[in-house]
Design an enzyme around this catalytic site. Structure first.
Site, PDB file in Angstrom:
ATOM      1  N   GLU A   1      -6.578   4.824   8.060  1.00 21.33           N
ATOM      2  CA  GLU A   1      -6.374   6.245   7.751  1.00 21.33           C
ATOM      3  C   GLU A   1      -7.650   6.847   7.161  1.00 21.33           C
ATOM      4  O   GLU A   1      -7.997   7.996   7.420  1.00 21.33           O
ATOM      5  CB  GLU A   1      -5.176   6.407   6.799  1.00 21.33           C
TER       6      GLU A   1
ATOM      7  N   ASN B   1       0.864  -1.170   0.000  1.00 18.10           N
ATOM      8  CA  ASN B   1       0.000   0.000   0.000  1.00 18.10           C
ATOM      9  C   ASN B   1       0.909   1.229   0.000  1.00 18.10           C
ATOM     10  O   ASN B   1       1.503   1.562   1.018  1.00 18.10           O
ATOM     11  CB  ASN B   1      -0.895  -0.025   1.254  1.00 18.10           C
ATOM     12  N   TRP B   2       0.993   1.856  -1.156  1.00 21.54           N
ATOM     13  CA  TRP B   2       1.923   2.990  -1.285  1.00 21.54           C
ATOM     14  C   TRP B   2       1.404   4.260  -0.628  1.00 21.54           C
ATOM     15  O   TRP B   2       2.120   5.240  -0.530  1.00 21.54           O
ATOM     16  CB  TRP B   2       2.210   3.279  -2.767  1.00 21.54           C
ATOM     17  N   LYS B   3       0.127   4.258  -0.248  1.00 24.53           N
ATOM     18  CA  LYS B   3      -0.511   5.454   0.310  1.00 24.53           C
ATOM     19  C   LYS B   3      -0.290   6.637  -0.656  1.00 24.53           C
ATOM     20  O   LYS B   3      -0.249   6.423  -1.863  1.00 24.53           O
ATOM     21  CB  LYS B   3       0.012   5.724   1.725  1.00 24.53           C
TER      22      LYS B   3
ATOM     23  N   GLU C   1      -4.903  -4.725  10.800  1.00 28.67           N
ATOM     24  CA  GLU C   1      -3.857  -3.718  10.968  1.00 28.67           C
ATOM     25  C   GLU C   1      -4.084  -2.947  12.266  1.00 28.67           C
ATOM     26  O   GLU C   1      -4.915  -2.031  12.302  1.00 28.67           O
ATOM     27  CB  GLU C   1      -3.885  -2.718   9.800  1.00 28.67           C
TER      28      GLU C   1
ATOM     29  N   SER D   1       3.942  -2.003  10.109  1.00 28.18           N
ATOM     30  CA  SER D   1       5.406  -2.071  10.237  1.00 28.18           C
ATOM     31  C   SER D   1       5.985  -3.425   9.833  1.00 28.18           C
ATOM     32  O   SER D   1       6.915  -3.924  10.472  1.00 28.18           O
ATOM     33  CB  SER D   1       5.840  -1.682  11.659  1.00 28.18           C
TER      34      SER D   1
ATOM     35  N   GLY E   1       3.089  -1.038   4.192  1.00 33.72           N
ATOM     36  CA  GLY E   1       3.076   0.385   3.862  1.00 33.72           C
ATOM     37  C   GLY E   1       4.478   0.855   3.508  1.00 33.72           C
ATOM     38  O   GLY E   1       4.974   0.615   2.401  1.00 33.72           O
ATOM     39  N   GLY E   2       5.142   1.479   4.456  1.00 34.17           N
ATOM     40  CA  GLY E   2       6.448   2.111   4.233  1.00 34.17           C
ATOM     41  C   GLY E   2       7.443   1.248   3.467  1.00 34.17           C
ATOM     42  O   GLY E   2       8.085   1.728   2.520  1.00 34.17           O
TER      43      GLY E   2
ATOM     44  N   HIS F   1      -9.374   1.304   5.184  1.00 34.79           N
ATOM     45  CA  HIS F   1      -8.071   1.482   5.833  1.00 34.79           C
ATOM     46  C   HIS F   1      -8.246   2.434   7.029  1.00 34.79           C
ATOM     47  O   HIS F   1      -9.045   3.366   6.966  1.00 34.79           O
ATOM     48  CB  HIS F   1      -7.057   2.050   4.837  1.00 34.79           C
TER      49      HIS F   1
ATOM     50  N   GLY G   1       3.072   2.538  10.583  1.00 33.82           N
ATOM     51  CA  GLY G   1       4.028   3.636  10.402  1.00 33.82           C
ATOM     52  C   GLY G   1       4.814   3.984  11.649  1.00 33.82           C
ATOM     53  O   GLY G   1       5.449   5.030  11.722  1.00 33.82           O
TER      54      GLY G   1
HETATM   55  P1  13P Z   1       3.377   0.531   7.533  1.00 36.36           P
HETATM   56  O1  13P Z   1       3.885  -0.762   6.920  1.00 36.36           O
HETATM   57  O2  13P Z   1       4.104   1.739   7.022  1.00 36.36           O
HETATM   58  O3  13P Z   1       3.329   0.445   9.020  1.00 36.36           O
HETATM   59  O4  13P Z   1       1.867   0.727   7.042  1.00 36.36           O
HETATM   60  C1  13P Z   1       0.965  -0.315   7.197  1.00 36.36           C
HETATM   61  C2  13P Z   1      -0.275   0.019   6.461  1.00 36.36           C
HETATM   62  O5  13P Z   1      -1.023   0.890   6.849  1.00 36.36           O
HETATM   63  C3  13P Z   1      -0.561  -0.725   5.222  1.00 36.36           C
HETATM   64  O6  13P Z   1      -1.855  -0.506   4.794  1.00 36.36           O
END
Ligand code: 13P
Length: 257
Positions: free
Chosen positions: A103, A11-13, A173, A219, A240-241, A101, A179
């Site tokens: 967020e 997930n590149w956000k 999650e 993470s 994510g990251g 998600h 993050g």
């Molecule tokens: P991180 O891997 O950056 O913690 O993000 C997880 C995430 O929200 C994937 O959707």
């Protein structure tokens, strides 16, 4: 051993423009070999604006990478300035769409009801929802993690039918692990992913629940992916990251090497 197909999704956000997106996927493909894709699904979820160029790249280079989107609107079309509809995504060969998600729940006010409508829209256009659930730190510390996740599942899946269990993915999650570099302990990840499956069995039936993929997200890194993927109820990762680095994401995909 389950016969669920593991699914690793990035997930590149809101990161990477369309040129950087092409470069990232090309580099990812460079780092991976055929065996890394075999027996598992690899998905990238870039911002909407890169879906078209990545569709072209994936097709022309015959990459075994599926496209995912990070969100969509519940309606098929209409006066919804700035929104993207599910059929538009389906036309771009998008296979997975992230729904709910944390967020989007926290920053854009998405309720279980909204997420539920999106899950239905995604399914009705032949795509597969990656439904995200997870508790906040406050909820975890109050001992309410299982209750919160159960409630999110019930609300988001109300009236959602699952004919093929692989067509629905649930991503657990924990919000406090996103993050932050603070991954859930393996026992906590297993407990909650197990609780997700138990709830899926109650919403559907044991066989369906046994076939639905449950991802862990929060993470996930090359250094912890192996122990997470070894957990009995973890069938994949939503990254994510670390998915923004072709080297790191390739190491995560290639965790079985
Ligand atoms: P991180 O891997 O950056 O913690 O993000 C997880 C995430 O929200 C994937 O959707």
């Amino acid at each position: 051993m389950s016969d669920r197909t593991p699914i690793i999704a990035g997930n590149w956000k809101m990161h990477r423009d369309h040129l950087e997106a092409i470069q990232l996927v090309q580099k990812l493909a460079y780092h991976l070999d055929g065996a890394d894709y075999e027996g598992q699904e690899v998905v990238v979820c870039p911002p909407f604006i890169s879906l078209r160029s990545l569709q072209t790249l994936i097709q022309s280079d015959k990459l075994a990478i599926a496209l995912g989107a990070q969100n969509c609107h519940a309606e098929d079309e209409g006066a919804f300035t700035g929104e993207i509809a599910a059929p538009m995504l389906a036309r771009l060969d998008v296979r997975y769409v992230i729904a709910g998600h944390s967020e989007r729940r926290a920053l854009f006010g998405e309720t279980d009801e909204v997420v539920n409508a999106k899950v239905k829209a995604i399914q009705s256009h032949g795509m597969r929802p990656i439904l995200c659930v997870g508790e906040t730190l406050e909820e975890r510390e109050a001992g309410r993690a299982v209750e919160v996740v159960t409630e999110q599942l019930r609300g988001s899946l109300a009236g959602v039918r699952v004919a093929d269990p692989e067509s629905l993915v649930v991503a657990y999650e924990p919000v406090w692990a996103i993050g932050t570099g603070r991954t859930a302990l393996p026992e906590d990840a297993q407990e909650l992913c197990g609780a997700v499956r138990t709830e899926l069995a109650s919403i559907y039936d044991a066989d369906t629940a046994a076939g639905i993929r449950v991802q862990y997200g929060g993470s996930v890194k090359p250094g912890n992916v192996r122990e997470l993927m070894a957990l009995p109820d973890v069938d994949g990762a939503l990254v994510g990251g670390a998915s923004l680095s072709s080297e790191d994401f390739a190491l995560i995909v290639a965790h079985r090497r």
